[in-house]
Write a protein that holds these residues in place. Sequence first.
Motif, PDB file in Angstrom:
ATOM      1  N   THR A   1       0.838  -1.208   0.000  1.00 12.82           N
ATOM      2  CA  THR A   1       0.000   0.000   0.000  1.00 12.82           C
ATOM      3  C   THR A   1       0.864   1.247   0.000  1.00 12.82           C
ATOM      4  O   THR A   1       0.605   2.192  -0.753  1.00 12.82           O
ATOM      5  N   VAL A   2       1.903   1.251   0.816  1.00 17.20           N
ATOM      6  CA  VAL A   2       2.813   2.403   0.846  1.00 17.20           C
ATOM      7  C   VAL A   2       3.456   2.584  -0.528  1.00 17.20           C
ATOM      8  O   VAL A   2       3.595   3.707  -1.012  1.00 17.20           O
ATOM      9  N   LYS A   3       3.817   1.501  -1.185  1.00 14.77           N
ATOM     10  CA  LYS A   3       4.419   1.578  -2.526  1.00 14.77           C
ATOM     11  C   LYS A   3       3.455   2.211  -3.521  1.00 14.77           C
ATOM     12  O   LYS A   3       3.839   3.067  -4.321  1.00 14.77           O
ATOM     13  N   LYS A   4       2.183   1.816  -3.473  1.00 16.95           N
ATOM     14  CA  LYS A   4       1.183   2.416  -4.367  1.00 16.95           C
ATOM     15  C   LYS A   4       1.045   3.911  -4.096  1.00 16.95           C
ATOM     16  O   LYS A   4       0.944   4.714  -5.026  1.00 16.95           O
ATOM     17  N   LEU A   5       1.030   4.280  -2.829  1.00 11.34           N
ATOM     18  CA  LEU A   5       0.945   5.702  -2.483  1.00 11.34           C
ATOM     19  C   LEU A   5       2.174   6.453  -2.980  1.00 11.34           C
ATOM     20  O   LEU A   5       2.055   7.564  -3.508  1.00 11.34           O
ATOM     21  N   CYS A   6       3.341   5.844  -2.837  1.00  9.75           N
ATOM     22  CA  CYS A   6       4.571   6.454  -3.346  1.00  9.75           C
ATOM     23  C   CYS A   6       4.499   6.658  -4.852  1.00  9.75           C
ATOM     24  O   CYS A   6       4.892   7.713  -5.360  1.00  9.75           O
ATOM     25  N   ASP A   7       4.000   5.657  -5.556  1.00 12.73           N
ATOM     26  CA  ASP A   7       3.848   5.791  -7.004  1.00 12.73           C
ATOM     27  C   ASP A   7       2.937   6.965  -7.340  1.00 12.73           C
ATOM     28  O   ASP A   7       3.225   7.758  -8.246  1.00 12.73           O
ATOM     29  N   GLY A   8       1.833   7.094  -6.608  1.00  8.76           N
ATOM     30  CA  GLY A   8       0.910   8.206  -6.832  1.00  8.76           C
ATOM     31  C   GLY A   8       1.527   9.552  -6.502  1.00  8.76           C
ATOM     32  O   GLY A   8       1.194  10.564  -7.118  1.00  8.76           O
ATOM     33  N   LEU A   9       2.418   9.572  -5.534  1.00 12.72           N
ATOM     34  CA  LEU A   9       3.090  10.805  -5.131  1.00 12.72           C
ATOM     35  C   LEU A   9       4.329  11.102  -5.969  1.00 12.72           C
ATOM     36  O   LEU A   9       4.921  12.171  -5.863  1.00 12.72           O
ATOM     37  N   GLY A  10       4.750  10.128  -6.760  1.00 16.66           N
ATOM     38  CA  GLY A  10       5.922  10.317  -7.613  1.00 16.66           C
ATOM     39  C   GLY A  10       7.238  10.226  -6.868  1.00 16.66           C
ATOM     40  O   GLY A  10       8.203  10.907  -7.223  1.00 16.66           O
ATOM     41  N   ILE A  11       7.288   9.377  -5.820  1.00 14.67           N
ATOM     42  CA  ILE A  11       8.523   9.196  -5.065  1.00 14.67           C
ATOM     43  C   ILE A  11       8.815   7.706  -4.910  1.00 14.67           C
ATOM     44  O   ILE A  11       7.952   6.870  -5.148  1.00 14.67           O
ATOM     45  N   THR A  12      10.022   7.397  -4.475  1.00 14.18           N
ATOM     46  CA  THR A  12      10.411   6.008  -4.226  1.00 14.18           C
ATOM     47  C   THR A  12      10.120   5.650  -2.768  1.00 14.18           C
ATOM     48  O   THR A  12       9.920   6.540  -1.925  1.00 14.18           O
ATOM     49  N   LEU A  13      10.142   4.370  -2.479  1.00 14.12           N
ATOM     50  CA  LEU A  13      10.008   3.927  -1.091  1.00 14.12           C
ATOM     51  C   LEU A  13      11.151   4.489  -0.245  1.00 14.12           C
ATOM     52  O   LEU A  13      10.946   4.869   0.909  1.00 14.12           O
ATOM     53  N   GLY A  14      12.332   4.529  -0.814  1.00 14.74           N
ATOM     54  CA  GLY A  14      13.476   5.087  -0.097  1.00 14.74           C
ATOM     55  C   GLY A  14      13.247   6.531   0.300  1.00 14.74           C
ATOM     56  O   GLY A  14      13.563   6.939   1.422  1.00 14.74           O
ATOM     57  N   GLU A  15      12.686   7.316  -0.610  1.00  9.74           N
ATOM     58  CA  GLU A  15      12.391   8.716  -0.302  1.00  9.74           C
ATOM     59  C   GLU A  15      11.310   8.824   0.769  1.00  9.74           C
ATOM     60  O   GLU A  15      11.371   9.702   1.639  1.00  9.74           O
ATOM     61  N   PHE A  16      10.332   7.937   0.708  1.00 10.59           N
ATOM     62  CA  PHE A  16       9.257   7.946   1.696  1.00 10.59           C
ATOM     63  C   PHE A  16       9.821   7.728   3.105  1.00 10.59           C
ATOM     64  O   PHE A  16       9.472   8.439   4.035  1.00 10.59           O
ATOM     65  N   PHE A  17      10.686   6.741   3.241  1.00  9.96           N
ATOM     66  CA  PHE A  17      11.191   6.354   4.550  1.00  9.96           C
ATOM     67  C   PHE A  17      12.440   7.120   4.983  1.00  9.96           C
ATOM     68  O   PHE A  17      12.936   6.911   6.082  1.00  9.96           O
TER      69      PHE A  17
END
Length: 75
Positions: free
Chosen positions: A51-67
């Motif tokens: 789910t976090v990955k899908k949100l990251c895709d929608g936000l235009g960022i990577t999982l690494g950037e998210f965390f």
Amino acid sequence: MNAGIAVANRIIELYRERGLSINKLATLSGVSQSTINNVTSGRNNSTTVATVKKLCDGLGITLGEFFSTPEFDGL
């Protein structure tokens, strides 16, 4: 602070930075509006990485950037 709260805070921070509503983020990410509401309100503290990955895709960022924030470093 626990991981669920850190995830919720990060999602809120990111969609607000981009001037998005929860509805628009839901459209961009393919995650239901109710799921995003549950995560950001704290009703769901066990959000999956998928789910976090899908949100990251929608936000235009990577999982690494998210965390990559001090909040997550301190957990």
